[in-house]
Motif scaffolding. Structure first.
Motif, PDB file in Angstrom:
ATOM      1  N   ASP A  42       0.763  -1.234  -0.081  1.00  0.00           N
ATOM      2  CA  ASP A  42      -0.205   0.075   0.104  1.00  0.00           C
ATOM      3  C   ASP A  42       0.882   1.459   0.106  1.00  0.00           C
ATOM      4  O   ASP A  42       0.753   2.021   0.688  1.00  0.00           O
ATOM      5  N   GLN A  59      -2.350   7.462   2.041  1.00  0.00           N
ATOM      6  CA  GLN A  59      -3.196   8.076   2.878  1.00  0.00           C
ATOM      7  C   GLN A  59      -2.500   9.284   3.450  1.00  0.00           C
ATOM      8  O   GLN A  59      -3.337  10.310   4.117  1.00  0.00           O
ATOM      9  N   GLN A  62      -2.991  14.643   0.228  1.00  0.00           N
ATOM     10  CA  GLN A  62      -4.197  14.998   0.063  1.00  0.00           C
ATOM     11  C   GLN A  62      -4.675  14.606  -1.510  1.00  0.00           C
ATOM     12  O   GLN A  62      -4.052  14.595  -2.658  1.00  0.00           O
ATOM     13  N   GLY A  65      -5.875   9.691  -0.301  1.00  0.00           N
ATOM     14  CA  GLY A  65      -6.370   8.747   0.949  1.00  0.00           C
ATOM     15  C   GLY A  65      -7.564   7.921   0.669  1.00  0.00           C
ATOM     16  O   GLY A  65      -7.681   6.826   1.219  1.00  0.00           O
ATOM     17  N   GLU A  66      -8.508   8.405  -0.032  1.00  0.00           N
ATOM     18  CA  GLU A  66      -9.558   7.622  -0.342  1.00  0.00           C
ATOM     19  C   GLU A  66      -9.842   6.874  -1.625  1.00  0.00           C
ATOM     20  O   GLU A  66     -10.723   6.358  -2.058  1.00  0.00           O
ATOM     21  N   ALA A  67      -8.750   6.974  -2.269  1.00  0.00           N
ATOM     22  CA  ALA A  67      -8.721   6.199  -3.836  1.00  0.00           C
ATOM     23  C   ALA A  67      -8.533   4.878  -3.617  1.00  0.00           C
ATOM     24  O   ALA A  67      -8.146   4.234  -2.768  1.00  0.00           O
ATOM     25  N   SER A  68      -9.245   4.377  -4.608  1.00  0.00           N
ATOM     26  CA  SER A  68      -9.131   2.744  -5.025  1.00  0.00           C
ATOM     27  C   SER A  68      -7.771   2.370  -5.378  1.00  0.00           C
ATOM     28  O   SER A  68      -7.011   3.505  -6.057  1.00  0.00           O
ATOM     29  N   ASP A  71      -7.442   3.479  -9.136  1.00  0.00           N
ATOM     30  CA  ASP A  71      -7.252   4.718  -9.312  1.00  0.00           C
ATOM     31  C   ASP A  71      -5.718   4.868  -9.124  1.00  0.00           C
ATOM     32  O   ASP A  71      -5.122   5.895  -9.857  1.00  0.00           O
ATOM     33  N   LEU A  89      -8.105  10.984 -10.791  1.00  0.00           N
ATOM     34  CA  LEU A  89      -8.249  11.757  -9.399  1.00  0.00           C
ATOM     35  C   LEU A  89      -8.021  13.179  -9.433  1.00  0.00           C
ATOM     36  O   LEU A  89      -8.132  13.676  -8.399  1.00  0.00           O
ATOM     37  N   TRP A 108      -4.586  22.074   4.163  1.00  0.00           N
ATOM     38  CA  TRP A 108      -4.968  20.320   4.396  1.00  0.00           C
ATOM     39  C   TRP A 108      -3.785  20.046   5.418  1.00  0.00           C
ATOM     40  O   TRP A 108      -4.159  19.282   6.237  1.00  0.00           O
ATOM     41  N   GLN A 112      -4.367  18.289   8.799  1.00  0.00           N
ATOM     42  CA  GLN A 112      -3.820  16.735   9.381  1.00  0.00           C
ATOM     43  C   GLN A 112      -2.978  16.807  10.769  1.00  0.00           C
ATOM     44  O   GLN A 112      -3.126  15.854  11.486  1.00  0.00           O
TER      45      GLN A 112
END
Length: 120
Positions: A42, A59, A62, A65-68, A71, A89, A108, A112
């Motif tokens: 990962d 993760q 910016q 973090g939520e991408a497959s 992607d 993205l 951002w 964090q």
């Protein structure tokens, strides 16, 4: 903003300066040869032109973090080798910034840090 007209000679001088600056940056700053997403660990892996590698978890970044995994795998190196791009993205990253720990905009990044402080 004032419209400035450059003479042909001035324009040629500016182009020459820009070319020299690009050569210096190409030598002095990290440039990518390739990049890919390693789903097993990962991590986004960047192979640099100088033979070194740099990797980071998506993760931390910016927009990633939520991408497959599919992607994330669509990462492209910019022609200069200075950046990474994910078309689907709409994410663009600077390799020199990544390597010094800048993983997003100032706002951002500040958010964090607040999340990390609350968690500890």
């Amino acid at each position: 903003m004032e419209n400035q007209q450059l003479s042909e000679e001035s324009l040629k001088e500016e182009i020459a300066k820009a070319r020299v600056a690009a050569v210096i940056a190409d030598v002095a700053e990290p440039r990518a040869k390739s990049a890919y997403y390693d789903a097993n660990c990962d991590r986004i892996v960047i192979e640099l032109r100088n033979g070194a590698s740099f990797l980071f978890p998506p993760q931390l970044v910016q927009g990633l973090g939520e991408a497959s995994a599919n992607d994330l795998a669509e990462v492209e190196v910019t022609p200069s080798g200075e950046g990474l791009h994910w078309e689907t993205l709409d994410v663009d990253l600077s390799i020199p910034y990544l390597m010094v720990g800048i993983f997003g905009t100032k706002v951002w990044m500040a958010k964090q840090r607040l999340v990390e402080q609350k968690a500890s």
